[in-house]
Design a protein around this motif. Sequence first.
Motif, PDB file in Angstrom:
ATOM      1  N   ASN A  78      50.857  40.683  33.353  1.00  0.00           N
ATOM      2  CA  ASN A  78      50.045  41.895  33.276  1.00  0.00           C
ATOM      3  C   ASN A  78      48.969  41.780  32.193  1.00  0.00           C
ATOM      4  OD1 ASN A  78      51.389  43.189  35.396  1.00  0.00           O
ATOM      5  ND2 ASN A  78      52.943  44.021  34.031  1.00  0.00           N
ATOM      6  N   GLU A  79      49.293  41.127  31.087  1.00  0.00           N
ATOM      7  CA  GLU A  79      48.304  40.903  30.030  1.00  0.00           C
ATOM      8  C   GLU A  79      47.164  40.013  30.543  1.00  0.00           C
ATOM      9  OE1 GLU A  79      50.237  39.309  26.549  1.00  0.00           O
ATOM     10  OE2 GLU A  79      51.593  41.024  26.427  1.00  0.00           O
ATOM     11  N   GLU A 111      44.815  42.016  32.694  1.00  0.00           N
ATOM     12  CA  GLU A 111      43.951  42.852  31.851  1.00  0.00           C
ATOM     13  C   GLU A 111      42.861  42.018  31.177  1.00  0.00           C
ATOM     14  OE1 GLU A 111      43.814  46.191  31.697  1.00  0.00           O
ATOM     15  OE2 GLU A 111      45.308  46.086  33.285  1.00  0.00           O
ATOM     16  N   LYS A 112      43.224  40.845  30.662  1.00  0.00           N
ATOM     17  CA  LYS A 112      42.246  39.962  30.004  1.00  0.00           C
ATOM     18  C   LYS A 112      41.152  39.519  30.969  1.00  0.00           C
ATOM     19  CE  LYS A 112      45.358  37.726  26.710  1.00  0.00           C
ATOM     20  NZ  LYS A 112      45.982  36.423  26.397  1.00  0.00           N
ATOM     21  N   SER A 113      41.483  39.424  32.254  1.00  0.00           N
ATOM     22  CA  SER A 113      40.509  38.928  33.239  1.00  0.00           C
ATOM     23  C   SER A 113      39.311  39.860  33.392  1.00  0.00           C
ATOM     24  CB  SER A 113      41.179  38.698  34.596  1.00  0.00           C
ATOM     25  OG  SER A 113      41.378  39.919  35.297  1.00  0.00           O
ATOM     26  N   ALA A 114      39.416  41.083  32.901  1.00  0.00           N
ATOM     27  CA  ALA A 114      38.279  42.004  32.949  1.00  0.00           C
ATOM     28  C   ALA A 114      37.162  41.538  32.019  1.00  0.00           C
ATOM     29  CB  ALA A 114      38.724  43.411  32.574  1.00  0.00           C
ATOM     30  N   ASP A 132      37.714  39.832  36.634  1.00  0.00           N
ATOM     31  CA  ASP A 132      37.633  41.278  36.899  1.00  0.00           C
ATOM     32  C   ASP A 132      38.860  41.808  37.631  1.00  0.00           C
ATOM     33  OD1 ASP A 132      35.083  41.392  35.661  1.00  0.00           O
ATOM     34  OD2 ASP A 132      34.172  40.645  37.513  1.00  0.00           O
ATOM     35  N   LYS A 133      40.016  41.314  37.226  1.00  0.00           N
ATOM     36  CA  LYS A 133      41.320  41.765  37.738  1.00  0.00           C
ATOM     37  C   LYS A 133      41.535  41.458  39.224  1.00  0.00           C
ATOM     38  CE  LYS A 133      41.704  45.449  34.341  1.00  0.00           C
ATOM     39  NZ  LYS A 133      42.067  46.855  34.109  1.00  0.00           N
TER      40      LYS A 133
END
Length: 112
Positions: A13-14, A17-20, A90-91
Motif C-alpha cells: 500500500n505504501e 501511494e508513493k507511485s503518485a 500515478d497509482k
Amino acid sequence: MNWKEITTLEEWNEIVEKSAARGQVILKHSTTCPVSSNALHEFEQYLQAEPNQDVDYTLVKVIESRPVSNQIAEDLNVKHESPQIIFVKDKAKYWTTSHWSVTKAHITAVLD
C-alpha cells in the motif's frame, strides 16, 4: 542501485501511494522457477548498469508472499504471472511484461 523486498500488504500500500509522486517498479519472482531466476538476473543487470534514478525498485517473492502478490494483481487489474515486471505510476499500471520478456534491454527501453 538495489531493490527492496516487500512481504506485507502495508508495504504494498505504501508503494501504491508513493507511485503518485515517483515511479515504482515491481518484479514478481518465483524462487522455484528457472525462468524467474533468469528474469531476476536481467533485473539485477539493469540495476547494476545505469538504472533510472527517478524510480524505486521492489521485489515480491510470489510463493513466500502470496497475499501481496495476489493484491498487486487485484489492485492493478493485471493477470498474475511470474516472473512479471510491473511499472506503476500515478497509482496504476503503466507497463507490464512477463516471462522471457523480462530482459535488461526491455526494461531499459521502457524506463530510460
